[in-house]
Design an enzyme around this catalytic site. Sequence first.
Site, mmCIF file in Angstrom:
data_model
loop_
_atom_site.group_PDB
_atom_site.id
_atom_site.type_symbol
_atom_site.label_atom_id
_atom_site.label_comp_id
_atom_site.label_asym_id
_atom_site.label_seq_id
_atom_site.Cartn_x
_atom_site.Cartn_y
_atom_site.Cartn_z
ATOM 1 C CE LYS A 1 -6.444 8.642 -9.774
ATOM 2 N NZ LYS A 1 -5.329 8.845 -10.727
ATOM 3 C CG HIS B 1 -8.274 6.588 -7.295
ATOM 4 N ND1 HIS B 1 -8.076 6.015 -8.528
ATOM 5 C CD2 HIS B 1 -7.180 6.251 -6.544
ATOM 6 C CE1 HIS B 1 -6.941 5.355 -8.529
ATOM 7 N NE2 HIS B 1 -6.368 5.486 -7.349
ATOM 8 C CB THR C 1 -0.937 0.043 1.236
ATOM 9 O OG1 THR C 1 -0.142 -0.131 2.399
ATOM 10 C CG2 THR C 1 -1.980 -1.036 1.173
ATOM 11 C CD GLU D 1 1.793 11.285 -9.816
ATOM 12 O OE1 GLU D 1 0.848 11.473 -9.025
ATOM 13 O OE2 GLU D 1 1.619 11.157 -11.041
ATOM 14 C CB THR E 1 -3.483 9.639 -0.564
ATOM 15 O OG1 THR E 1 -2.620 9.251 -1.620
ATOM 16 C CG2 THR E 1 -4.835 8.991 -0.757
#
Lengths: 434, 437
Positions: free
Chosen positions: A353, A358, A288, A332, A325
């Site tokens: 998004k 999402h 995750t 990123e 998030t």
Amino acid sequence: MSERTVCVTGIGIVSPVGNTREEAWKNIVQGVSGTDYISQFDASQWPTRIACEVKDFHLDKKAFHDGSLLNRSNEFGMQSAYEAMVDSGLSDILESKNNPIDPYRFGVSVGVGIGTIAPQELATLLRGTDFHSTDDFKLASSLEKTVNSKLLMKNHPGMFAGWLASRWNLRGPTSTIHTACASSGQSLGQAYLQIKRSEADIMLAGGADSLAGELLLAGFCLLGALSTRNDEPARASRPFDRDRDGFVASEGASMLVLEEKEHALRRGAHIYAEVVGYGETQSAYRITDLPPDGRGVKEAMEDALVQAGMVHSDIDYINAHGTSTELNDRIEALAISKVFSSRGCFPYINSTKSETGHLISAAGALEASFSILSIRDSVIPPSINLDHPDCGKSEYGDLRFVANKKLNYPVKVAMSNSVGFGGTNTSLIFKGID
Amino acid sequence: MDSSYHAGLGSVFGTDRSVVITSSYISSPLGEGTDINFQSLLEDRSNFTKAEDTYYGSLYKGICQDPKMSDLHDRKVSKVITRKDFIGIVAALKAATKVGIGKDCGINPERISVYSGSACTSTDDLSPYYSLIKKSYTAGQYDPKFFGRHLMEEVSPMVMLQTLMNNILCYVSVALDIRGANTNYLDFQTSGLRSVYEGACSILSGRSDVALVGSSSAIPELFLDPNPEDKLGSNNYKDYLCFSKDGTSPRVKPYDRSRSGTVMSEGACFLVLEEKNHALRRGAPILGEISYMKLNAGGSSAMKEGSYVPYGVVGSLSGTNIDKDDLLIGYGIGARYMDQNELMAYSQVFDSHDFMLYSSSGNFGDMAEAGNISNIAVATKILETGQIPPTSNFVCSDEPGWNISGHVEPFSGNNIYVTGLSLSGTGCTIKISRVVS
């Protein structure tokens, strides 16, 4: 690899901001949010009561003859596939008497979600079981005796590709991919590779998913991944913004027709853009989480650039994975910064998004479609709710987000990123037609 | 350009690269490891256990040995994976470590790819929700609002993590530090062959030097409807599954005229594929070379009933020129329509049937996602030993002219074709050739 060029000749979209390509695109450019209160079940006691649901959707009978064979996400997928096939002109050609298309050269590549059975359907199945048993094991055993296999097949994620092949009698290479949020980025990337490798001339590729059902939504809710900005649904999805608090669950589909360029030109097809690069990596870190140094995400972009024979200064615009998030956005942004910092200024960046939420397994394909439409219309849609960008600041300057207002800009080359639970990262590069 | 890849078709990618198999691991009801499984096939063993009594008779299934916790790289992982993941991860780790693929192995982790196939979420995986569904019934009516309101109190986030279908891909990558090209396929019975196909493409195109490929399945969720009208795609379950009327272990009879169904089994198979010169340089064992592969869709209803030609198989075999000395390993699960349809596809492609046709399903049962890829590992053992195991319980085909044997047969050819057909209509064929040093 061979010199075959891959282009996009059809696009279909079903999304929380519109159930057709042009409706969704118009709303995206205008910065319309698809987030609202959950309507499919009673979430009034949940920490998260909002989602991006597809609204007023009806499966067109022309898209597929029997909706009872499709679950919710596959209905979206089939409708968007139909729109893409009509858009490309191939639907008419395949249904004509003198169809010149070789079915063995026309394949399917789809990214799909987990595909669990809806509780309502489980409940129907359980009705015929030893329902008064207090022993859950016995209950499960009795369920197994009554499950209707057709219902299970309807919900098996592997069936969607089969139905697409069946709908248009396609006999080329067919694949179903699940790598969580990277699924449909991969389905497009693999379709691109399959045309490059001459395994097919045309591929119907994309993804479909629905995360707006209660089972998956509950899981993400408990993982603490979802936004709880319940009082302001339209402001909940805010990628790269300081005040983000999680992603907004969504649903929908986008299917594209990828075609070998000479094949498309010979039949006089409209060409949106070329697919020129595809990068695919594995972070090998945690299921995750992302590695804090951006490893994997960075290499996917670099790999795509190499495949495209391009350098970082060729990229005008990045449709980022940008989930809203904390972890994804920071990492990123760091990876983008590492790839592009040496060029002096960054390409324009947004995350659609912020409007769509999402779509998980369908996100990559939807965002690829928006990237291509940006090239077509020379406009970059806004990242809405981006009031206080808090990541992407570096010694080389700040990332150039397209915040809250669309930007009219002649996009020649666009990049679309996907980053999946499980460590798979993809990056696709699209180039306009000269 | 042809859409199929033949030996030396690294040239399709502008390279002279070729792909060899350097390791395999099969986990099946017959045992753990490729050698043990192959020996069991030669001895014509099966290992089916009774599942339950049904409307049609006793139903059997094939179960792997319980995986050992110590075989996992991290015991904590067992809490967030399902059984199919467990079996698959262990098989992948064993196949890789056998030939030195892993963390700090001296190979650039970005040049190692991983392609997995997986079964989907089963109703067993959803069993944590059953009790709440039960409570959501009042006066015989299901109340979805009640279910929604109370769901958060009853469900653990672990359930969601367990149902992710790319768990094998993720945990194997983490355990072995694999960072190259990767994906996870959900193509039913052809998932494993699909992973082999893409792994080989990745090597041929120069994106990887090594690919860990495989698939796993933990079926025995039987989802059997005693209602004879219930259909599973091309087959009624009654025609698909093997029932024992006398309570003794049933016999699965691939391609035999008296076949009466298959036994659902679980299992996993992983292979290590490697660029040939890369393998030679590091002294890895070479078990066979991948010299042809093709992938096709069926193009017709994936849930068709009864007799039909599976065009996915026709398409995937259409580029082959099977010689009489070659071997074709079919899917052949012993289910009436599926075997018949498979043979119809072969008849469409081949004018004569003088090559040998073999199926391992009489021993393995139908291992679904793990079935066809296990046959590739079996093929490498046939090349090595020169022995073709018996097609279990085969006496006589209902269509004449097929060269199928119920006994161990010698094999002196150089090429073995493994073909598979999935429920969604996909067909895939991979050819494994002997590597002459």
